[in-house]
Design a protein around this motif. Sequence first.
Motif, PDB file in Angstrom:
ATOM      1  N   ASN A  85      19.223 -49.730  -0.056  1.00 25.69           N
ATOM      2  CA  ASN A  85      18.752 -48.420  -0.500  1.00 25.69           C
ATOM      3  C   ASN A  85      18.325 -47.595   0.710  1.00 25.69           C
ATOM      4  O   ASN A  85      18.004 -48.142   1.775  1.00 25.69           O
ATOM      5  CB  ASN A  85      17.550 -48.550  -1.439  1.00 25.69           C
ATOM      6  N   PHE A  86      18.321 -46.289   0.513  1.00 21.99           N
ATOM      7  CA  PHE A  86      17.853 -45.345   1.527  1.00 21.99           C
ATOM      8  C   PHE A  86      17.003 -44.273   0.856  1.00 21.99           C
ATOM      9  O   PHE A  86      17.165 -44.001  -0.334  1.00 21.99           O
ATOM     10  CB  PHE A  86      19.033 -44.634   2.207  1.00 21.99           C
ATOM     11  N   ARG A  87      16.127 -43.660   1.647  1.00 19.25           N
ATOM     12  CA  ARG A  87      15.407 -42.491   1.149  1.00 19.25           C
ATOM     13  C   ARG A  87      15.137 -41.529   2.297  1.00 19.25           C
ATOM     14  O   ARG A  87      15.035 -41.939   3.453  1.00 19.25           O
ATOM     15  CB  ARG A  87      14.092 -42.898   0.480  1.00 19.25           C
ATOM     16  N   LEU A  88      15.016 -40.252   1.943  1.00 24.57           N
ATOM     17  CA  LEU A  88      14.681 -39.215   2.917  1.00 24.57           C
ATOM     18  C   LEU A  88      13.480 -38.449   2.374  1.00 24.57           C
ATOM     19  O   LEU A  88      13.537 -37.910   1.256  1.00 24.57           O
ATOM     20  CB  LEU A  88      15.876 -38.275   3.130  1.00 24.57           C
ATOM     21  N   LEU A  89      12.404 -38.434   3.147  1.00 21.00           N
ATOM     22  CA  LEU A  89      11.201 -37.696   2.769  1.00 21.00           C
ATOM     23  C   LEU A  89      11.136 -36.395   3.555  1.00 21.00           C
ATOM     24  O   LEU A  89      11.462 -36.351   4.746  1.00 21.00           O
ATOM     25  CB  LEU A  89       9.945 -38.527   3.055  1.00 21.00           C
ATOM     26  N   ASP A  90      10.682 -35.320   2.899  1.00 18.93           N
ATOM     27  CA  ASP A  90      10.604 -34.021   3.575  1.00 18.93           C
ATOM     28  C   ASP A  90       9.276 -33.872   4.310  1.00 18.93           C
ATOM     29  O   ASP A  90       8.492 -34.824   4.429  1.00 18.93           O
ATOM     30  CB  ASP A  90      10.849 -32.874   2.591  1.00 18.93           C
ATOM     31  N   ARG A  91       9.007 -32.666   4.802  1.00 20.48           N
ATOM     32  CA  ARG A  91       7.812 -32.428   5.626  1.00 20.48           C
ATOM     33  C   ARG A  91       6.515 -32.675   4.869  1.00 20.48           C
ATOM     34  O   ARG A  91       5.464 -32.934   5.471  1.00 20.48           O
ATOM     35  CB  ARG A  91       7.837 -30.982   6.127  1.00 20.48           C
ATOM     36  N   ASP A  92       6.570 -32.585   3.531  1.00 19.07           N
ATOM     37  CA  ASP A  92       5.379 -32.818   2.716  1.00 19.07           C
ATOM     38  C   ASP A  92       5.285 -34.261   2.229  1.00 19.07           C
ATOM     39  O   ASP A  92       4.393 -34.594   1.442  1.00 19.07           O
ATOM     40  CB  ASP A  92       5.383 -31.875   1.510  1.00 19.07           C
ATOM     41  N   GLY A  93       6.209 -35.101   2.690  1.00 18.40           N
ATOM     42  CA  GLY A  93       6.225 -36.485   2.246  1.00 18.40           C
ATOM     43  C   GLY A  93       6.842 -36.678   0.876  1.00 18.40           C
ATOM     44  O   GLY A  93       6.736 -37.758   0.287  1.00 18.40           O
ATOM     45  N   GLU A  94       7.497 -35.622   0.368  1.00 21.79           N
ATOM     46  CA  GLU A  94       8.136 -35.703  -0.948  1.00 21.79           C
ATOM     47  C   GLU A  94       9.577 -36.191  -0.807  1.00 21.79           C
ATOM     48  O   GLU A  94      10.244 -35.939   0.192  1.00 21.79           O
ATOM     49  CB  GLU A  94       8.127 -34.321  -1.624  1.00 21.79           C
ATOM     50  N   LEU A  95      10.054 -36.874  -1.825  1.00 21.63           N
ATOM     51  CA  LEU A  95      11.409 -37.402  -1.810  1.00 21.63           C
ATOM     52  C   LEU A  95      12.422 -36.258  -1.873  1.00 21.63           C
ATOM     53  O   LEU A  95      12.405 -35.448  -2.810  1.00 21.63           O
ATOM     54  CB  LEU A  95      11.610 -38.346  -2.997  1.00 21.63           C
ATOM     55  N   ALA A  96      13.312 -36.185  -0.879  1.00 21.43           N
ATOM     56  CA  ALA A  96      14.341 -35.145  -0.833  1.00 21.43           C
ATOM     57  C   ALA A  96      15.719 -35.689  -1.201  1.00 21.43           C
ATOM     58  O   ALA A  96      16.544 -34.962  -1.750  1.00 21.43           O
ATOM     59  CB  ALA A  96      14.388 -34.510   0.558  1.00 21.43           C
ATOM     60  N   ALA A  97      15.983 -36.960  -0.886  1.00 24.40           N
ATOM     61  CA  ALA A  97      17.273 -37.572  -1.207  1.00 24.40           C
ATOM     62  C   ALA A  97      17.112 -39.083  -1.180  1.00 24.40           C
ATOM     63  O   ALA A  97      16.231 -39.616  -0.503  1.00 24.40           O
ATOM     64  CB  ALA A  97      18.347 -37.128  -0.220  1.00 24.40           C
ATOM     65  N   TYR A  98      17.974 -39.759  -1.921  1.00 25.26           N
ATOM     66  CA  TYR A  98      17.985 -41.220  -1.870  1.00 25.26           C
ATOM     67  C   TYR A  98      19.413 -41.706  -2.071  1.00 25.26           C
ATOM     68  O   TYR A  98      20.296 -40.949  -2.503  1.00 25.26           O
ATOM     69  CB  TYR A  98      17.030 -41.826  -2.909  1.00 25.26           C
ATOM     70  N   ALA A  99      19.644 -42.976  -1.738  1.00 30.00           N
ATOM     71  CA  ALA A  99      21.006 -43.500  -1.802  1.00 30.00           C
ATOM     72  C   ALA A  99      21.018 -44.985  -2.088  1.00 30.00           C
ATOM     73  O   ALA A  99      20.038 -45.699  -1.850  1.00 30.00           O
ATOM     74  CB  ALA A  99      21.737 -43.215  -0.491  1.00 30.00           C
ATOM     75  N   ASP A 100      22.158 -45.416  -2.582  1.00 26.27           N
ATOM     76  CA  ASP A 100      22.417 -46.830  -2.833  1.00 26.27           C
ATOM     77  C   ASP A 100      23.761 -47.169  -2.200  1.00 26.27           C
ATOM     78  O   ASP A 100      24.707 -46.371  -2.281  1.00 26.27           O
ATOM     79  CB  ASP A 100      22.463 -47.100  -4.341  1.00 26.27           C
ATOM     80  N   THR A 101      23.865 -48.329  -1.558  1.00 26.33           N
ATOM     81  CA  THR A 101      25.103 -48.711  -0.884  1.00 26.33           C
ATOM     82  C   THR A 101      25.403 -50.187  -1.092  1.00 26.33           C
ATOM     83  O   THR A 101      24.500 -50.995  -1.276  1.00 26.33           O
ATOM     84  CB  THR A 101      25.016 -48.468   0.641  1.00 26.33           C
ATOM     85  N   THR A 102      26.693 -50.510  -1.038  1.00 24.90           N
ATOM     86  CA  THR A 102      27.146 -51.896  -1.047  1.00 24.90           C
ATOM     87  C   THR A 102      28.040 -52.115   0.164  1.00 24.90           C
ATOM     88  O   THR A 102      28.940 -51.306   0.430  1.00 24.90           O
ATOM     89  CB  THR A 102      27.931 -52.232  -2.329  1.00 24.90           C
TER      90      THR A 102
END
Length: 237
Positions: free
Chosen positions: A89-106
Amino acid sequence: MYEYDSRVRLTEVDPDRRMTLTGILNAFQDCSTFHSEDLGVGMDYLEQRERMWVLRSWRIVVLRRPALAERIRIGTWPYEFGRMTGKRNFRLLDRDGELAAYADTTWVLMDTRRMRPALVDEELCRAYQLDPTFPGTGKEEKIRIPKEMEEREAFPIRVWHLDVNHHVNNGQYVQLAGEYLPEGFTVRQMRAEYHRSAVLGDRICPRVGTCENGYTVVLGGDSGKPYAVVEFRQERE
């Protein structure tokens, strides 16, 4: 979880000065590379053992696209190992610490000498700490190819499409497929499946079709067999 801090670069934004899908994907891909390198099981380790991780599928969900120069934090963690596969899994947090994007990979571990899947050994598994699956991820569903597809002009693979493994990088397929989206189309979810590797000298023969809330692009070869299938949607599941 492994994390690193960054800022949205000029090379990662579109004319609206917002982070592109390709920019998000590359940030995630870099994060997994940094993670493995810092654990001592990166490219040199794998090369010495004639091994290589090959991506089988992406699913990226975009909630918000960070702006130019915005401070962001990218994180990744593996959550499962199979006999020959690994899932991240991946996640990207923005400047406010809020979730901006996430991902799943195999990913599939490949024997680079025989070019066939290899067993994931205990030493490699022990290097990583497994964390729980991100909510809403963990299921790998096959992309449905539309019955009606429009053929587009074929093009050759160029040197700049290749990565360190000398085949077309997974992010390049997504970027190439994205060129067939209509102007103003906002991607909220992207899924990609990788079937085989295109190399220098190969030709891509694109086919484009519509799916629910979006488009599906098949990037195939002269034989008709796909290298990659990419689905873009304007709404999240």
